[in-house]
Design a protein around this motif. Structure first.
Motif, mmCIF file in Angstrom:
data_model
loop_
_atom_site.group_PDB
_atom_site.id
_atom_site.type_symbol
_atom_site.label_atom_id
_atom_site.label_comp_id
_atom_site.label_asym_id
_atom_site.label_seq_id
_atom_site.Cartn_x
_atom_site.Cartn_y
_atom_site.Cartn_z
ATOM 1 N N LEU A 16 0.995 -1.223 0.005
ATOM 2 C CA LEU A 16 0.068 -0.066 0.010
ATOM 3 C C LEU A 16 0.898 1.136 -0.022
ATOM 4 C CD1 LEU A 16 -2.591 -1.048 2.697
ATOM 5 C CD2 LEU A 16 -3.095 -0.885 0.375
ATOM 6 N N LEU A 17 0.502 2.164 -0.839
ATOM 7 C CA LEU A 17 1.328 3.489 -1.170
ATOM 8 C C LEU A 17 0.645 4.429 -0.702
ATOM 9 C CD1 LEU A 17 4.055 4.800 -2.195
ATOM 10 C CD2 LEU A 17 2.995 4.646 -4.406
ATOM 11 N N CYS A 18 1.351 5.597 -0.002
ATOM 12 C CA CYS A 18 0.767 6.668 0.264
ATOM 13 C C CYS A 18 1.165 7.795 -0.771
ATOM 14 C CB CYS A 18 1.308 7.320 1.576
ATOM 15 S SG CYS A 18 0.553 9.096 1.733
ATOM 16 N N PRO A 19 0.452 8.374 -1.495
ATOM 17 C CA PRO A 19 0.755 9.312 -2.777
ATOM 18 C C PRO A 19 1.556 10.463 -2.249
ATOM 19 C CG PRO A 19 -1.668 9.455 -2.620
ATOM 20 C CD PRO A 19 -1.048 8.261 -1.360
ATOM 21 N N CYS A 20 1.136 10.914 -1.017
ATOM 22 C CA CYS A 20 1.865 12.328 -0.682
ATOM 23 C C CYS A 20 3.414 12.250 -0.204
ATOM 24 C CB CYS A 20 1.339 12.652 0.649
ATOM 25 S SG CYS A 20 -0.604 13.299 0.456
ATOM 26 N N HIS A 21 3.869 11.176 0.296
ATOM 27 C CA HIS A 21 5.315 11.229 0.760
ATOM 28 C C HIS A 21 5.982 9.880 0.504
ATOM 29 C CE1 HIS A 21 3.305 14.492 2.994
ATOM 30 N NE2 HIS A 21 4.495 15.152 2.711
ATOM 31 N N GLN A 22 5.149 8.937 -0.271
ATOM 32 C CA GLN A 22 5.516 7.671 -0.678
ATOM 33 C C GLN A 22 5.941 6.669 0.386
ATOM 34 O OE1 GLN A 22 6.974 10.583 -2.284
ATOM 35 N NE2 GLN A 22 5.204 10.004 -3.446
ATOM 36 N N SER A 23 5.413 6.850 1.630
ATOM 37 C CA SER A 23 5.315 5.756 2.688
ATOM 38 C C SER A 23 4.660 4.586 2.071
ATOM 39 C CB SER A 23 4.732 6.310 3.972
ATOM 40 O OG SER A 23 5.185 7.478 4.541
ATOM 41 N N THR A 24 5.221 3.320 2.295
ATOM 42 C CA THR A 24 4.867 2.270 1.765
ATOM 43 C C THR A 24 4.564 1.212 2.638
ATOM 44 O OG1 THR A 24 6.346 2.774 -0.070
ATOM 45 C CG2 THR A 24 5.313 0.197 0.125
ATOM 46 N N PHE A 25 3.518 0.451 3.064
ATOM 47 C CA PHE A 25 3.069 -0.443 3.981
ATOM 48 C C PHE A 25 3.114 -2.096 3.109
ATOM 49 C CE2 PHE A 25 1.791 3.607 4.738
ATOM 50 C CZ PHE A 25 2.140 4.266 6.285
ATOM 51 N N ASP A 26 3.375 -2.861 3.994
ATOM 52 C CA ASP A 26 3.267 -4.186 3.722
ATOM 53 C C ASP A 26 1.732 -4.835 4.338
ATOM 54 O OD1 ASP A 26 3.435 -6.738 2.839
ATOM 55 O OD2 ASP A 26 5.460 -7.246 3.716
ATOM 56 N N ALA A 27 0.833 -4.805 3.083
ATOM 57 C CA ALA A 27 -0.602 -5.723 3.679
ATOM 58 C C ALA A 27 -0.367 -7.079 4.169
ATOM 59 C CB ALA A 27 -1.447 -5.247 2.428
ATOM 60 N N ALA A 28 0.815 -7.866 3.480
ATOM 61 C CA ALA A 28 0.773 -9.241 3.953
ATOM 62 C C ALA A 28 1.422 -9.305 5.439
ATOM 63 C CB ALA A 28 1.596 -9.735 3.134
ATOM 64 N N ASN A 29 2.098 -8.116 5.849
ATOM 65 C CA ASN A 29 2.891 -8.225 7.345
ATOM 66 C C ASN A 29 2.255 -7.097 7.951
ATOM 67 O OD1 ASN A 29 4.675 -9.266 8.839
ATOM 68 N ND2 ASN A 29 6.209 -7.405 8.075
ATOM 69 N N GLU A 30 1.056 -7.318 8.186
ATOM 70 C CA GLU A 30 0.296 -6.463 9.285
ATOM 71 C C GLU A 30 0.429 -4.809 8.843
ATOM 72 O OE1 GLU A 30 0.949 -7.783 13.112
ATOM 73 O OE2 GLU A 30 -0.378 -9.617 12.877
ATOM 74 N N CYS A 31 0.607 -4.576 7.743
ATOM 75 C CA CYS A 31 0.754 -3.046 7.205
ATOM 76 C C CYS A 31 2.082 -2.577 7.806
ATOM 77 C CB CYS A 31 -0.108 -2.360 7.387
ATOM 78 S SG CYS A 31 -1.413 -2.376 5.798
ATOM 79 N N ALA A 32 3.311 -3.241 8.099
ATOM 80 C CA ALA A 32 4.344 -2.657 8.705
ATOM 81 C C ALA A 32 4.917 -1.816 7.588
ATOM 82 C CB ALA A 32 5.211 -3.768 8.808
ATOM 83 N N VAL A 33 5.627 -0.665 8.088
ATOM 84 C CA VAL A 33 6.336 0.084 7.313
ATOM 85 C C VAL A 33 7.573 -0.367 6.313
ATOM 86 C CG1 VAL A 33 7.268 2.483 6.784
ATOM 87 C CG2 VAL A 33 5.279 2.211 8.768
ATOM 88 N N ILE A 34 7.620 -0.239 5.305
ATOM 89 C CA ILE A 34 8.761 -0.771 4.517
ATOM 90 C C ILE A 34 9.557 0.231 3.842
ATOM 91 C CG2 ILE A 34 7.732 -3.054 4.398
ATOM 92 C CD1 ILE A 34 7.106 -2.705 1.448
ATOM 93 N N PHE A 35 8.931 1.338 3.754
ATOM 94 C CA PHE A 35 9.699 2.632 3.073
ATOM 95 C C PHE A 35 8.946 3.889 3.499
ATOM 96 C CE2 PHE A 35 10.026 5.377 -0.406
ATOM 97 C CZ PHE A 35 11.712 5.532 -0.410
ATOM 98 N N GLY A 36 9.605 4.864 3.479
ATOM 99 C CA GLY A 36 8.919 6.130 3.700
ATOM 100 C C GLY A 36 9.235 6.800 5.042
#
Length: 363
Positions: free
Chosen positions: A296-316
């Motif tokens: 899942l990607l936030c379009p504002c500042h490119q924070s990226t979350f892993d939906a398969a891993n309880e939406c942990a932050v993987i970038f941003g």
């Protein structure tokens, strides 16, 4: 070039060397000629320039006032101007126009006013002063005297029109930005701890309000979801505020692809998961889902979350995972919430840890 018998070259007057006793010296040219400006020799020109600077600072004040009119007077929920402009979309455009125009005039007036003031009225003589450390009382007194001299030369003390308009512009212009920062989130962060979700509340599509059957959610599909009880709230009663907190992204993955914590074992239904749509960085809406990577990607500042891993932050820049909404199905096969979120939604803030602990204790 002539040389000695041993091969060393003979000195020549055509090349200057460090051994020469008399070196050529260049005279100090001094400062260039400084022609006076029209405002320096013509009092009427100086008075006209003073009025121009004051008008520019006044424009900044008007821009700030225009911003406040757009922010506080033009309402998007239809409370004001319903007769003249009943369309909320038009009101939103009008508000954005007034906000942008107001901030532009506020910043433009101050910036151009100061530049015009410096070019026409402030002293422009070139000076050379030696730098030295400010240490003793005498040196500090000299520094204070220099500051007072600058104030005297700038004319701010003997030009009350410029002084008063500048003070007004400097006071009002930052207030517009403070007002915008105030709207980034509530002062009382406890309002983010609870949403309209509760046990048994059906998940419905946004904006149609149609309930969602678990059997209709296919692999790779994504739904923008709201709580069904939100549909009965009017704009005047805070519909937009509650929607901003409760909006959810729903998707389905293969159950074996999910990395589920033991305490969240029953938070998904056959691979169907639901997470808050509000980014934990500054609250932008997350709406981009990459099916292959489950990101899942936030379009504002490119924070990226892993939906398969309880939406942990993987970038941003986001510092926290997206809060998960526990879900299940009712007797008719429709998706429902097991409870509200177990942690505050929205951007991270300094009280987030304490609020999460309070929510856990209440549960």
């Amino acid at each position: 070039m002539a040389s000695h018998r041993d091969g060393a070259p003979e000195p020549s007057d055509a090349v200057a060397t460090s051994q020469q006793e008399h070196q050529e010296r260049f005279p100090d040219p001094g400062l260039p000629h400084h022609p006076p400006r029209l405002t320096d020799v013509d009092p009427h020109r100086a008075k006209k320039a003073e009025r121009q600077v004051a008008w520019l600072f006044g424009l900044s004040i008007l821009g700030s006032l225009l911003f406040f009119v757009g922010f506080f007077a033009v309402r998007v929920d239809g409370d004001i101007y319903d007769v003249l402009n009943p369309d909320p979309t038009s009101q939103l455009r009008l508000q954005n126009f007034l906000l942008g125009l107001g901030v532009t005039f506020a910043m433009f007036g101050i910036g151009i006013g100061i530049v015009h003031w410096a070019r026409t009225l402030m002293p422009d003589h070139e000076m050379v002063e030696m730098r030295h450390e400010v240490s003793s009382e005498a040196d500090r007194a000299d520094a204070q005297e220099i500051v007072e001299t600058v104030l005297d030369e700038s004319g701010i003390k003997r030009r009350p029109l410029i002084r008063n308009t500048l003070i007004g512009a400097i006071i009002l212009a930052p207030l517009s930005f403070i007002t915008l920062f105030r709207e980034l989130g509530p002062i009382d962060t406890r309002v983010l701890s609870h949403t309209m979700w509760d046990e048994g509340i059906r998940l419905v599509r946004d904006p149609s309000g149609t309930p969602i059957r678990a059997a209709d959610v296919t692999l790779g599909s994504t739904y923008h979801v709201l709580p069904e009880n939100l549909l009965g709230i009017s704009h005047q009663d805070g519909y937009l505020e509650e929607k901003a907190k409760a909006v959810v992204l729903l998707m389905r993955l293969k159950p074996e692809e999910l990395n589920v914590s033991p305490d969240r074992a029953d938070w998904n239904y056959d691979g169907i998961i639901a997470y808050s749509k509000v980014c934990t960085h500054v609250g932008c809406p997350i709406a981009l889902y990459e099916q292959r990577t489950h990101h899942l990607l936030c379009p504002c500042h490119q924070s990226t979350f892993d939906a398969a891993n309880e939406c942990a932050v993987i970038f941003g820049p986001a510092a926290h995972p997206l809060p998960q909404l526990p879900i299940t199905v009712d007797s008719e096969g429709y998706l429902i919430a097991r409870s509200d979120f177990h942690e505050p939604v929205g951007p991270a803030y300094w009280e987030r840890g304490r609020q999460k602990e309070e929510m856990a204790s209440e549960a």
